[in-house]
Structures are given as structure tokens and as C-alpha cells.
Design a protein around this motif. Structure first.
Motif, mmCIF file in Angstrom:
data_model
loop_
_atom_site.group_PDB
_atom_site.id
_atom_site.type_symbol
_atom_site.label_atom_id
_atom_site.label_comp_id
_atom_site.label_asym_id
_atom_site.label_seq_id
_atom_site.Cartn_x
_atom_site.Cartn_y
_atom_site.Cartn_z
ATOM 1 N N ILE A 180 23.037 -2.844 3.185
ATOM 2 C CA ILE A 180 24.356 -2.255 3.388
ATOM 3 C C ILE A 180 24.664 -1.411 2.160
ATOM 4 O O ILE A 180 25.248 -1.876 1.168
ATOM 5 C CB ILE A 180 25.418 -3.353 3.613
ATOM 6 N N TRP A 181 24.229 -0.151 2.223
ATOM 7 C CA TRP A 181 24.322 0.739 1.060
ATOM 8 C C TRP A 181 24.368 2.177 1.580
ATOM 9 O O TRP A 181 23.365 2.686 2.081
ATOM 10 C CB TRP A 181 23.114 0.531 0.141
ATOM 11 N N ASN A 182 25.526 2.806 1.504
ATOM 12 C CA ASN A 182 25.710 4.135 2.100
ATOM 13 C C ASN A 182 24.812 5.180 1.432
ATOM 14 O O ASN A 182 24.784 5.283 0.192
ATOM 15 C CB ASN A 182 27.168 4.574 1.983
ATOM 16 N N ARG A 183 24.122 5.953 2.278
ATOM 17 C CA ARG A 183 23.231 7.008 1.789
ATOM 18 C C ARG A 183 23.263 8.195 2.737
ATOM 19 O O ARG A 183 23.522 8.052 3.929
ATOM 20 C CB ARG A 183 21.789 6.495 1.660
ATOM 21 N N ASP A 184 22.964 9.339 2.180
ATOM 22 C CA ASP A 184 22.881 10.569 2.952
ATOM 23 C C ASP A 184 21.415 10.776 3.334
ATOM 24 O O ASP A 184 20.679 11.494 2.679
ATOM 25 C CB ASP A 184 23.411 11.739 2.112
ATOM 26 N N GLY A 185 21.012 10.125 4.436
ATOM 27 C CA GLY A 185 19.601 10.143 4.800
ATOM 28 C C GLY A 185 19.301 10.808 6.122
ATOM 29 O O GLY A 185 18.168 10.733 6.596
ATOM 30 N N GLY A 186 20.307 11.459 6.756
ATOM 31 C CA GLY A 186 20.073 12.028 8.079
ATOM 32 C C GLY A 186 19.995 10.939 9.128
ATOM 33 O O GLY A 186 20.190 9.747 8.859
ATOM 34 N N THR A 187 19.673 11.358 10.345
ATOM 35 C CA THR A 187 19.623 10.391 11.451
ATOM 36 C C THR A 187 18.204 9.923 11.752
ATOM 37 O O THR A 187 18.015 9.144 12.691
ATOM 38 C CB THR A 187 20.220 11.009 12.729
ATOM 39 N N GLY A 188 17.244 10.365 10.971
ATOM 40 C CA GLY A 188 15.856 10.039 11.283
ATOM 41 C C GLY A 188 15.212 9.068 10.319
ATOM 42 O O GLY A 188 13.986 8.971 10.256
ATOM 43 N N THR A 189 16.025 8.324 9.525
ATOM 44 C CA THR A 189 15.473 7.390 8.554
ATOM 45 C C THR A 189 16.178 6.040 8.694
ATOM 46 O O THR A 189 17.122 5.883 9.454
ATOM 47 C CB THR A 189 15.665 7.899 7.111
ATOM 48 N N GLU A 190 15.721 5.082 7.902
ATOM 49 C CA GLU A 190 16.351 3.768 7.894
ATOM 50 C C GLU A 190 17.669 3.771 7.128
ATOM 51 O O GLU A 190 18.426 2.798 7.182
ATOM 52 C CB GLU A 190 15.405 2.735 7.292
ATOM 53 N N GLN A 191 17.948 4.843 6.407
ATOM 54 C CA GLN A 191 19.209 4.942 5.685
ATOM 55 C C GLN A 191 20.357 5.233 6.657
ATOM 56 O O GLN A 191 20.147 5.694 7.771
ATOM 57 C CB GLN A 191 19.130 6.034 4.618
ATOM 58 N N ASN A 195 27.519 1.959 6.688
ATOM 59 C CA ASN A 195 26.940 0.624 6.619
ATOM 60 C C ASN A 195 28.062 -0.401 6.709
ATOM 61 O O ASN A 195 28.991 -0.392 5.893
ATOM 62 C CB ASN A 195 26.188 0.450 5.303
ATOM 63 N N ILE A 196 27.964 -1.286 7.674
ATOM 64 C CA ILE A 196 29.011 -2.266 7.928
ATOM 65 C C ILE A 196 28.392 -3.666 7.888
ATOM 66 O O ILE A 196 27.493 -3.960 8.687
ATOM 67 C CB ILE A 196 29.680 -2.043 9.302
ATOM 68 N N PRO A 197 28.841 -4.545 6.996
ATOM 69 C CA PRO A 197 28.235 -5.896 6.907
ATOM 70 C C PRO A 197 28.757 -6.834 7.997
ATOM 71 O O PRO A 197 29.270 -7.920 7.710
ATOM 72 C CB PRO A 197 28.650 -6.361 5.503
ATOM 73 N N PHE A 198 28.616 -6.404 9.228
ATOM 74 C CA PHE A 198 29.058 -7.189 10.383
ATOM 75 C C PHE A 198 28.028 -7.034 11.481
ATOM 76 O O PHE A 198 27.571 -5.926 11.775
ATOM 77 C CB PHE A 198 30.405 -6.689 10.890
#
Length: 774
Positions: A180-191, A195-198
Motif C-alpha cells: 500500500i504505497w502510492n506510485r505513478d506507475g501507469g495501468t500496466g504494472t503492479e504499482q 492504494n487502499i488498505p482494505f
């Protein structure tokens, strides 16, 4: 984060302390507490030189149980914290018996074993749903002195886990490691941007980890029968969220963290943007707007992306005078064409910006430990970041937004908010690691509240990319940077459905894809999907997204689905009201509506749009699409064809079509207006009645533009007679439509006519009830 080396060993550099028994349990009026000991405390000597965990149980609201665990409680309080909305007067029961100490709230019960090995179990309506056993709960120390708290909750046979934010990885999260760690990774990665811890479980419960910082999840990926989550530090708090169904679980979670605001009706129309790095000026903008009108393409919002400001000056909230010499006049001219206006912003301030010196002198930016402004050169040269923990900085930033609203801007695209450093100093002393994810909450809240202040409650809407838990209160959110192909279209939908199962009611995506330029077939398929989504925006990176650049057929496709969405607004806005009141997503994963159907538990290429419409986007050029219909008589909304569900379907669709099916026993209100989304939904509404079932009452509410009931209808089939009763707040005209029915035996209190769409029955003047003999 993983700590184990297989089933028996610990990874090098970690020391794990887990409780083996409960000691000194206490059951007070509304709380339970125990000491969790790592060794048997029967002999007195065992109580010396002893690390210990303290576990507490309480309930912030009915059907929700809080589990609080700490090793050392004396550490300084850390900010920020999620805001938890607690109920004051709900019943909580506790008890202390020979075998267990327990706490019950509503249908949920938590029990800690008193004798034997350590064990904590959670029950719903008397049935065990999950729990924490021996070696699951732990305090962990790394060789460098860093400490962690860990929990492992049981993952049952056939149990599926969903949610954890807008994630583009597989829809069912089993087997995944997720931070749960916000990143600018596009829609094609695991980022992920959001990120919601639920998470939601197919067994009918949810788990919310109450920590705004980094939470690491191992969903059956370290121990295959466990959902593991861990946080840094000496404390861990999580909530078990129960409910009668998955819908109720989500309602309870959003009651805990905040319900989505209701976006204004105009936001549900078609948005068109300048795109990102394209060349544009007022002439370009007006050519797009006029081109849409000339082609009978309803357009409702125009968005100016980054380059409405000077390059390298972002963000300074100042129109680039070389490109837009008369911005106020231009916005007025766009308003005369009936458009709302959105402009791009972000919370980053370049050294070139007119705002930089002012912000630096007044302490409005994040700082280094030496007291200077925290800066780097990513995105903009010498970029600083606004410190939204400083109330004066919020007011300062907001004042520039207020000027834009006064000029004619109606909404802001709150881009970015993910690239937040962990070595910065905040005005209010917030921990920078906890602020990394939480920053976006303060950013979006600041902008949203400016719009509420200037435009009024119910008129505020963002187009936001980043979020954390509670961010659903400030809609709308969109999926970020996708690519112009079918794979990315499908991954975008996966992300949206996961976000919906994480408490977010309203979501959008870039129709046609952001990166690259889509072939015409991708653009048209994506347009159909996008215009049957919560919110609909044509946007791209290096090329424009106006339909005629993709061919005349693309113009027809966009026209057809835009007008269809406008006519569906009485239904869609009613579903939006439900989303804001109940906390349910407008675009719903099938498992949320049909949790009892095993066929729905893994579906991620189709969805329910509100309660009653099933949408299966086409992800192929040839139009072949496979989808699943739950049991019952489903009706194609576009053709009126009836199909028996409980099976997989395979259909071929042209670009002007896609599988759009109506749930059995539904009333779909269809509006009389097809060129705008904000109109009197009840005036001239057609109540389309689909597959009524004997003895089952059907209901629908048509709202006004404020979300209040304007018309309420109910229908029931009994002995071959369909009784339709309507109560309208005003003198709205309405009709009952029976798709696929060519004739009725007789009508009492009205008149009937057969059309291509089926039988249309209109009440006599002043009548509010019809009885139709089928």
C-alpha cells in the motif's frame, strides 16, 4: 513484506516474537483486553525478562470490531491518522468464560481463547469467518533495529480476496504481494495510484488496516492459507467489517471511512480534453467544440490539460497569454455554448512559477531537515511541493483556485499527488512516511472544499488520480495513464472494479487510451465502454481524441452511446444517489451483486452499472465477446431479446452495440432528453419494466438534480395483472414501457399502443396508477 523462509525458518536478519497464550483477560463494559505472551507464564520466573503484546477489542460501530495490538505503547503519537466515523450508541456485549473472552457487535463476534495455544477467531451469525492462530500475530525486529507488527488471518478453501485499491493486477488478489504505497506507475504494472488498505472476502467480511503509511499484504503469497499484513513500528490496528451481504460490508466500511459525495449531474455527460502534449489554442478548442456540435455529438465538459499554463511554470494558475490572450472571454464563449470547464492542476510548484518565491518565504512548501525548501527536478525544474498540513498554505493555494472559479472554471483535474518524499519535514510535524499516501487526501480535500465553497454543496467535482482510504469522499477519480490497446482497456476495468470494492463510488478512464493513438476499432470499442461507465472522458497524450479523426463510424458510435447515456440519466443518477448514500460503487463487480453465485466470483471483464444493468465491454476487433449471465430471465436493453441466464454467453457485436442486459424484475427509467445529462429526469420519463416475477414487487426512484425523489414507481405482477403505481412530486408526465410485449389484453386507467420497442402504456390525465392485464 515477507519474513518467513518456508514453513519452518525465518529469513536472515529477522527475529519474530509471537504469542503462544492469552494471559489476564479482561471483559469490561464495551471492551476486551488480554496480554499475549510468547511463553507459558505458569511458573513465576517466566514473567521476568518478558516481551509481551497487548491485544484490545472494541467496536466503533455495529457489525465492526476493532483489534488493537501494541508491543510498546509509549512511543510519540504519529500523524496523520485516518478519520474514523464512530457510532456512539450501538450495543456492544462482552463476556469472560472458562474457555474464551469475547466481544460481540451486531452479527459479528470476536473470541480469544483463554486456555491452550493462542487463538483469536471472528464469527458472523455464529459461523467462523476467519481468525489468527499460533505464530500468526507477531512483533518482528530486523537486524538494523527496525520493528514491525504482523498479523496473519486465515484464508479458507475457495475464499477469494478483492479490493486493496485500484489495482491493475489480477482481479482476485490471492497469490499476490501488494504494498500500500502510492506510485505513478501507469495501468500496466503492479504499482497503483490509489492504494487502499482494505480488502473484501468472498466469505462476506472485510478487513481494514488502520494505518495511512506503508502496509504490506501477502495474500496467500507467503503462507498460502493466510492473508498477511504488516506495518512498521510497535502498533497495529485493524477492523473486521461484517454485514448481511458483501453490499452491506461495503456500506459499513464506507460508514467507517466516509461516504462518497454525490457529483453534480452535469459531470455524467461527455468530457473532451485538449489532450496532454498536443498543440492547441482557442481556435483549436473552438474547432473541437463546434465540430462536435456540427456532427450532433453532445458535449458537456471541456477540459484544458497542462499546457493552459506556460511550460516549465507548472503550477502557477496563470493562463499562457501567448496561447490564450483572452482567457476570461474564451471561457465565457465556451459557457455560451452550454459547456462546463475543467482545468488541470497539481500540487507541485516549479522554481519558474510566480508562486515559488511567495510560497518559500511564507513556509508553504515541504522542507528539508535544515529548514530549506525540499526540491528536486522531476516533472518540473526545481520543483517544490505544497504543504497541505499548513492551514495558511491551504488558504493560499485555494485562493488561486477561487480566482479561476470566479473566471468560469467549474472543476479541477487534481493530477499527481503520488510522488511524495519520505525525507521531508511537514508544518504540523507529520511523519513523512505516513504522509506519503495520505498527502493526496489533504490535496484533494483542499480543492474539493474550495469548489463547495464557491459553487455550493452538491456542485463540487474533481477529476482525481491519486487517493487513499477515505478519498472516496471527494469524487471523481480516474484510472491514470493507460495505453491505446485492448489489453490496457481490460486492465483499466480491472482497476476500476477493484477500486469500487475498496469503497469508491465514482470512477472513469481515458476513452481510447492515453499513451499512443488507438486504431479506430479500439477507439470505438472503448467509447462504448466509456460511455457506459460512471464518468466519460475523451483524453490522450500526443494526439487529439475528437471522434472524426478516427473515421465517420467512430462519430456515429460516440453519438449513439452519448445519447444513450443521456437518456439513461434518470436511472444512472438514481444509482449515483444510492452510491453516495450507501457507499456502493456505480460500476459494480459482479460478485458484489451476486455473491451467492460461484460463477461471478472471478469475473473482471463485465460489471453491473447500478443494480440493474449488466455491461460486458467488447475487447476485440472482431466483436466476439464472452460473458456470464446469472440465473433468471435477462433482457437485452438494445434489442429487447430475452435470454435465460445461469450460463455463459458468446455473442458477436458490431461497433454500435455490446452486451447490455437488464436484470430480471427491474424497472429502468429512461429519460426524454438525449443531448444533455442534467435535465428534469421525471418529466416525460418512460418506466421500462423487465421480466416481472410473480408476487415480487419492483421499485424505482427517479431523483431530481439535487438527488431528492422526484418520482417513485412500484410494480407488482399478481395473477397475470401487472399493477403499476407512480407517485410524482410534481405533474411529471410518465409512461410504462413493456419491452418485448406486443399487446396487452386490456388496460385500466390508461391507454396502450404497440411500438417497435414494445408496448407503451400511458395513464389517463391525472391518473397515478395503471393495471395492465398481460
Amino acid at each position: 513484506m515477507k519474513f518467513s523462509d518456508g514453513n519452518w525458518l525465518t529469513l536472515p536478519g529477522f527475529e519474530i516474537m509471537s504469542p503462544i497464550q492469552a494471559y489476564d483477560p479482561k471483559a469490561r463494559e464495551k471492551t476486551v483486553s488480554v496480554y499475549a505472551s510468547p511463553r507459558d507464564l505458569t511458573p513465576r520466573w517466566a514473567m521476568l525478562d518478558l516481551p509481551m503484546l497487548t491485544v484490545g477489542l472494541s467496536s466503533p460501530m455495529e457489525d465492526v470490531i476493532r483489534v488493537s495490538v501494541h508491543h510498546h505503547k509509549g512511543g510519540a503519537p504519529l500523524k496523520p491518522e485516518f478519520r474514523i466515523h464512530e457510532q456512539e450508541d450501538h450495543e456492544v456485549q462482552t463476556g469472560l468464560g472458562d474457555e474464551e473472552v469475547w466481544l460481540q457487535s451486531g452479527r459479528l463476534k470476536a473470541s480469544i481463547r483463554r486456555s491452550g495455544d493462542w487463538g483469536m477467531s471472528f464469527y458472523q451469525e455464529g459461523k467462523r469467518i476467519t481468525g489468527s492462530g499460533l505464530k500468526a500475530l507477531a512483533h518482528i525486529t530486523r537486524a538494523d533495529g527496525q520493528t514491525f507488527m504482523r498479523e496473519q488471518l486465515d484464508l479458507g478453501v475457495g475464499e477469494h480476496i478483492y479490493g486493496l485499491g485500484e489495482r491493475f493486477t489480477p482481479f482476485v488478489k490471492n497469490g499476490q504481494s501488494l504494498d500500500i504505497w502510492n506510485r505513478d506507475g501507469g495501468t500496466g504494472t503492479e504499482q497503483a495510484y490509489k492504494n487502499i488498505p482494505f480488502y473484501l472476502s468472498s466469505k462476506g467480511y472485510g478487513v481494514f488496516v488502520n494505518n495511512p503509511g506503508l502496509v504490506s499484504f501477502e495474500v496467500g503469497s507467503e503462507k498460502v492459507s493466510k492473508v498477511q499484513f504488516s506495518v512498521e513500528g510497535e502498533k497495529l490496528e485493524y477492523f473486521i467489517v461484517g454485514g448481511e451481504t458483501l453490499r452491506h460490508v461495503l456500506q459499513n466500511y464506507t460508514a467507517l471511512t466516509g461516504k462518497p459525495a454525490l457529483p453534480p449531474a452535469w459531470t455524467f455527460g461527455l468530457w473532451l480534453t485538449t489532450s496532454f502534449t498536443t498543440d492547441y489554442d482557442e481556435q483549436t478548442v473552438m474547432s473541437f467544440v463546434d465540430g462536435m456540435k456540427e456532427r450532433d455529438l453532445p458535449l458537456h465538459v471541456f477540459h484544458f490539460d497542462c499546457f493552459w499554463m506556460k511550460p516549465l511554470h507548472w503550477t502557477d494558475f496563470e493562463w499562457d497569454e501567448a496561447v490564450f490572450p483572452d482567457p476570461g472571454g474564451m471561457l465565457g464563449r465556451l459557457k455560451e455554448k452550454g459547456l462546463k470547464i475543467c482545468v488541470w492542476i497539481n500540487p507541485y510548484i516549479s522554481e519558474q512559477s510566480r508562486l515559488f518565491d511567495e510560497g518559500a518565504e511564507n513556509g508553504y512548501f515541504l522542507k528539508n531537515k535544515d529548514g530549506g525548501v525540499w526540491q528536486w527536478d522531476r516533472w518540473q525544474p526545481g520543483m517544490a511541493i505544497v504543504d497541505f498540513t499548513n492551514p495558511n498554505a491551504c488558504r493560499w493555494y485555494g485562493d488561486y483556485l477561487r480566482e479561476l472559479v470566479d473566471m468560469g472554471v467549474d472543476s479541477f483535474k487534481t493530477d499527481f499527488g503520488e510522488r511524495i518524499p519520505t525525507d521531508a519535514v511537514y508544518f504540523d510535524g507529520s511523519d513523512p512516511h505516513r504522509m506519503h499516501n495520505y498527502y493526496t487526501q489533504l490535496y484533494n480535500q483542499t480543492v474539493f472544499e474550495v469548489l463547495e465553497e464557491k459553487l455550493g454543496k452538491g456542485e463540487a467535482a474533481l477529476f482525481a488520480r491519486s487517493a487513499t482510504a477515505g478519498g472516496q469522499q471527494f469524487p471523481v477519480h480516474w484510472g491514470g495513464d493507460c495505453t491505446a490497446n485492448y489489453d490496457s482497456m481490460a486492465e483499466s476495468l480491472r482497476g476500476g472494479l477493484s477500486l469500487g470494492l475498496s469503497g469508491f463510488g465514482f470512477w472513469s478512464h481515458d476513452i481510447g487510451g492515453f499513451e499512443s493513438t488507438a486504431p479506430a476499432d479500439v477507439y470505438m470499442r472503448w467509447a462504448a465502454f466509456g460511455l457506459l461507465s460512471s464518468h466519460s472522458r475523451l483524453h490522450g497524450n500526443q494526439s487529439y481524441r475528437v471522434p472524426w479523426l478516427f473515421g465517420e463510424e467512430a462519430v456515429e458510435v460516440v453519438r449513439f452511446f452519448t445519447k444513450l447515456k443521456c437518456r439513461l440519466m434518470p436511472y444512472l443518477f438514481g444509482a449515483a444517489v444510492d452510491a453516495s448514500v450507501l457507499g456502493l460503487p456505480l460500476m459494480r463487480a459482479m460478485v458484489l451483486e451476486f455473491p451467492e453465485d460461484p460463477g461471478c466470483r472471478t469475473l473482471d471483464r463485465q460489471y453491473m452499472l447500478g443494480d440493474s444493468l449488466l455491461v460486458a465491454p467488447v475487447f476485440s476487433e472482431d466483436g466476439q465477446v464472452e460473458f456470464y449471465l446469472p440465473p433468471g430471465t435477462w433482457t437485452s436493453f438494445l434489442t429487447g431479446e430475452k435470454v435465460q441466464g445461469g450460463r455463459w454467453m458468446s455473442e458477436q457485436h458490431g461497433f454500435m452495440s455490446l452486451p447490455l442486459y437488464v436484470r430480471p424484475g427491474s424497472i429502468i427509467p429512461v429519460g426524454a432528453v438525449d443531448d444533455k445529462p442534467d435535465y428534469d429526469f421525471a418529466d416525460g420519463v418512460e418506466l421500462h419494466i423487465f421480466a416481472p416475477e410473480e408476487g415480487k414487487e419492483m421499485r424505482v426512484t427517479v431523483p431530481d438534480l439535487k438527488g431528492k425523489p422526484a418520482l417513485q414507481a412500484k410494480a407488482v405482477l399478481a395473477g397475470g395483472e401487472l399493477s403499476v403505481r407512480v407517485e410524482a412530486a410534481g405533474t411529471s408526465d410518465w409512461k410504462a414501457v413493456l419491452p418485448g410485449v406486443s399487446r396487452v389484453a386490456s388496460v385500466k386507467g390508461g391507454r396502450a399502443a404497440s411500438t417497435e420497442r414494445g408496448m407503451i402504456v400511458a395513464p389517463d390525465a391525472g391518473a397515478a396508477e395503471l393495471t395492465i392485464y398481460l
